[in-house]
Design a protein around this motif. Sequence first.
Motif, PDB file in Angstrom:
ATOM      1  N   ASN A 184     -15.778  35.903   1.728  1.00 37.88           N
ATOM      2  CA  ASN A 184     -14.365  36.083   2.669  1.00 37.88           C
ATOM      3  C   ASN A 184     -13.588  35.588   2.138  1.00 37.88           C
ATOM      4  O   ASN A 184     -12.821  34.024   1.298  1.00 37.88           O
ATOM      5  CB  ASN A 184     -14.844  34.633   3.633  1.00 37.88           C
ATOM      6  CG  ASN A 184     -13.398  34.214   4.885  1.00 37.88           C
ATOM      7  OD1 ASN A 184     -12.664  34.566   4.789  1.00 37.88           O
ATOM      8  ND2 ASN A 184     -14.117  33.907   6.060  1.00 37.88           N
TER       9      ASN A 184
ATOM     10  N   GLU B 174      -9.897  35.975   2.555  1.00 33.91           N
ATOM     11  CA  GLU B 174      -9.350  35.092   3.727  1.00 33.91           C
ATOM     12  C   GLU B 174      -9.387  33.614   3.249  1.00 33.91           C
ATOM     13  O   GLU B 174      -8.364  32.613   3.179  1.00 33.91           O
ATOM     14  CB  GLU B 174      -9.026  34.720   4.966  1.00 33.91           C
ATOM     15  CG  GLU B 174      -8.141  34.589   5.304  1.00 33.91           C
ATOM     16  CD  GLU B 174      -7.602  35.712   7.308  1.00 33.91           C
ATOM     17  OE1 GLU B 174      -8.274  34.208   8.358  1.00 33.91           O
ATOM     18  OE2 GLU B 174      -8.223  36.270   7.567  1.00 33.91           O
ATOM     19  N   LYS B 175     -10.759  32.927   3.387  1.00 33.98           N
ATOM     20  CA  LYS B 175     -10.812  31.060   2.918  1.00 33.98           C
ATOM     21  C   LYS B 175     -11.198  31.191   1.283  1.00 33.98           C
ATOM     22  O   LYS B 175     -11.403  30.459   1.244  1.00 33.98           O
ATOM     23  CB  LYS B 175     -12.273  31.224   3.545  1.00 33.98           C
ATOM     24  CG  LYS B 175     -11.859  31.019   4.892  1.00 33.98           C
ATOM     25  CD  LYS B 175     -12.593  30.470   6.105  1.00 33.98           C
ATOM     26  CE  LYS B 175     -12.286  30.526   7.544  1.00 33.98           C
ATOM     27  NZ  LYS B 175     -13.780  30.124   8.033  1.00 33.98           N
TER      28      LYS B 175
ATOM     29  N   ASN C 121     -10.912  40.875   5.340  1.00 36.48           N
ATOM     30  CA  ASN C 121     -11.329  39.955   4.677  1.00 36.48           C
ATOM     31  C   ASN C 121     -12.188  39.671   4.066  1.00 36.48           C
ATOM     32  O   ASN C 121     -12.630  38.257   4.301  1.00 36.48           O
ATOM     33  CB  ASN C 121      -9.901  38.914   4.973  1.00 36.48           C
ATOM     34  CG  ASN C 121      -8.303  39.383   5.226  1.00 36.48           C
ATOM     35  OD1 ASN C 121      -7.960  39.534   4.058  1.00 36.48           O
ATOM     36  ND2 ASN C 121      -7.853  38.851   6.771  1.00 36.48           N
TER      37      ASN C 121
END
Length: 183
Positions: free
Chosen positions: A43, A45-46, A23
């Motif tokens: 990132n 995931e974010k 991620n």
Amino acid sequence: MKSTIVITVLFGLSLTPSLAGKNVDRNKQISTGENSHQTLSINKEKSTACIDMNDGRDSWNIIWNYNTGYMATRIFAQKVCFISKMNKNVMPDIVAISKMTEKKKRAKGQRHPSKDLVYVVSKKRVRDLKSYGEDIFALCKGLPTYIAHEVRGSQFWYNQGSCFQLNILFVLGIRYCDNTGSS
């Protein structure tokens, strides 16, 4: 039985770094001049991309938050932060940023951004940084922070001499300019 548990634990530990890295792209450092470089951190995931420009007094950081649709820029020399809506029609896709950067880096003589955005900075300070998300809050905390609105063509008069120019990874140019009219 004990040896099976030990082998299973060791196997799990050996997989942890590779799973954790799925991620978050490793930092990629891109040389942008004789004594400067930019570091790109993604990132997934974010859904954020962070670009850090290391150029002494002209250093800056920018965060693109694809989930919230906002970006924030901290300019070290001015000790100030700007928050803006991301123009999703112009901003590079989070998955494509690394590839676009590498392609531009390899292209000889074409180091100018292919797209440019101009933002006019409002005179009103942002009071509630937390509403823009934790990454933007962390970047701008403790600094005077202002909203900057994108302008196209001759929508607003602004003092071009008062602009701060960012060349982001040879892919996107951003200028933050003072508004000479009312805000």
